[in-house]
Design an enzyme around this catalytic site. Structure first.
Site, short mmCIF file in Angstrom:
data_model
loop_
_atom_site.label_atom_id
_atom_site.label_comp_id
_atom_site.label_asym_id
_atom_site.label_seq_id
_atom_site.Cartn_x
_atom_site.Cartn_y
_atom_site.Cartn_z
N ARG A 76 52.13 28.44 68.84
CA ARG A 76 52.47 29.37 67.75
C ARG A 76 53.37 28.56 66.82
NH1 ARG A 76 52.57 33.58 72.14
NH2 ARG A 76 50.82 34.93 71.67
N ILE A 131 43.42 38.27 74.42
CA ILE A 131 43.10 39.24 75.48
C ILE A 131 43.42 40.67 75.04
CG2 ILE A 131 43.42 37.59 77.39
CD1 ILE A 131 46.13 39.15 77.95
N ASP A 132 44.22 40.79 73.96
CA ASP A 132 44.74 42.13 73.60
C ASP A 132 43.70 43.09 73.01
OD1 ASP A 132 47.09 41.03 74.39
OD2 ASP A 132 47.99 40.91 72.40
N MET A 174 49.62 43.54 80.08
CA MET A 174 49.88 42.97 78.75
C MET A 174 49.21 43.76 77.63
SD MET A 174 49.77 38.86 78.94
CE MET A 174 51.26 37.92 79.25
N GLY A 190 40.98 53.33 88.52
CA GLY A 190 41.36 54.64 89.07
C GLY A 190 42.86 54.89 89.05
N ALA A 191 43.54 54.42 87.99
CA ALA A 191 44.98 54.67 87.89
C ALA A 191 45.22 56.17 87.72
CB ALA A 191 45.56 53.91 86.70
O1 F6P Z 1 48.68 38.18 72.52
C1 F6P Z 1 48.40 37.86 73.83
C2 F6P Z 1 49.60 38.08 74.71
O2 F6P Z 1 49.24 37.69 76.01
C3 F6P Z 1 50.18 39.48 74.70
O3 F6P Z 1 49.45 40.37 75.50
C4 F6P Z 1 51.57 39.22 75.19
O4 F6P Z 1 52.46 40.21 74.73
C5 F6P Z 1 51.90 37.90 74.57
O5 F6P Z 1 50.66 37.26 74.31
C6 F6P Z 1 52.73 36.99 75.43
O6 F6P Z 1 53.01 35.84 74.71
P1 F6P Z 1 53.61 34.51 75.34
O7 F6P Z 1 52.55 33.86 76.15
O8 F6P Z 1 54.01 33.69 74.17
O9 F6P Z 1 54.75 34.94 76.19
#
Ligand code: F6P
Length: 327
Positions: A76, A131-132, A174, A190-191
């Protein structure tokens, strides 16, 4: 007429996601198929600034279709948010003869790509890799299906021990500030309930669900807590439940980065392969400044600005179904 493209740069940026490698492979092989050179830009935008660029070919991407993570690594980059950083990046790719870019990542990646393509005359396309699943313009992002499968598998395992001890489990998943993973994996595993960032869910609601489970003799009550939810941290939620029901034994599991790893599912490999080929073909056709997704099984192109602005919405119908079934 569209400017002819001879050489494509590909990078992954932001949080890695299973399937990114499959997308990289697809960009490289499709690029070569159409007679283009393809360069891998390592460590995302930061690598573009630092000139970490290598030419790739079909053999450089062998054996990665089934591997999680990203062979190009990710980052990032704060520097890329500055004009000076982007200028350095531009100079580097021009010096390599790269005349188009494919970016694999999420919202931050697309934002960087949008600024870059506005400032410089370089066609840029984005593939949704996170993944979000929180990006608009696609039904599923690269990595989401794998993450949901990982969570489902973990919750299945937690259920074994929860059941054996009649325990209540809080499991954090996450999603930064979106409940896609929590909701889908919650339904699949099944939560009893899912605490979502998209809802202002009062604690009393959760108490009611827990009581409902107890009165139905449910011996493995599992609550999925999406990070970024508005109710509180998983510790605060578990503490509030403990205060109210001291007779119930509870445990906390934070799945964390486990959710970002592992071999991509068949679905993620197929999505990534389709999107990678689509990106190369779209660049050749002269498209730029767009994110490519798949909606109703068809390719969809969304201008970066729109993809960034309009947030993908979770399907609350899944929550209704979850609640009906969690008796
Ligand atoms: O955006 C993907 C993600 O895995 C989010 O689900 C999570 O909040 C974030 O990245 C975690 O980021 P990092 O790996 O920088 O801690």
């Amino acid at each position: 007429m569209a400017k002819e493209i001879n050489s494509i740069g590909v990078l992954s940026s932001g949080g890695d996601a299973p399937g990114m490698n499959a997308a990289i492979r697809a960009v490289v092989r499709a690029g070569n198929h159409y007679g283009k050179k393809v360069f891998g830009i390592y460590e995302g935008y930061q690598g573009m600034i630092e000139n970490q660029i290598l030419e790739l070919n079909a053999r450089s991407v062998k054996g990665i279709l089934n591997r999680g993570g990203t062979i190009l690594k990710s980052s990032r980059s704060e520097e890329f948010k500055t004009k000076e950083g982007r200028k350095k990046a531009y100079d580097n790719i021009i010096s390599r003869g790269i005349d188009a870019l494919v970016l694999i990542g999420g919202n931050g990646t697309f934002t960087g790509g949008m600024y870059f393509s506005e400032e410089y005359d370089i066609p840029v396309l984005g593939l949704p890799g996170t993944i979000d699943n929180d990006l608009s313009g696609t039904d599923f992002t690269i990595g989401f299906d794998t993450a949901c499968n990982v969570v489902t598998d973990c919750v299945d395992k937690i259920r074994d021990t929860a059941e054996s001890h009649n325990r209540l489990f809080f499991v954090e998943v996450m999603g930064r500030d979106s409940g896609f993973i929590g909701l889908r994996a919650g339904l699949a595993s099944g939560a009893l309930d899912v605490v979502l960032p998209e809802e202002e869910q009062p604690m009393e609601d959760l108490f009611q669900e827990l009581e409902r489970g107890a009165s139905n003799n449910k011996t493995n009550r599992i609550i999925l807590v999406s990070e970024g939810n508005k109710m509180g941290s998983i510790y605060e939620i578990a503490e509030a439940v403990k205060e109210r029901y001291p007779q119930w034994e509870s445990k906390i599991t934070i799945l964390g980065h486990l959710q970002r790893g592992g071999s991509p599912t068949c679905t993620d490999r197929v999505i990534s392969s389709r999107l990678g080929v689509a990106a190369v073909e779209a660049l050749i056709e002269g498209r730029h400044g767009e994110a490519i997704g798949i909606v109703n099984n068809q390719l969809k192109f969304t201008p970066f600005e729109e993809a960034i602005r309009s947030k993908a919405k979770i399907d609350m119908e899944l929550n209704r179904i979850l609640k009906i079934l969690a008796t």
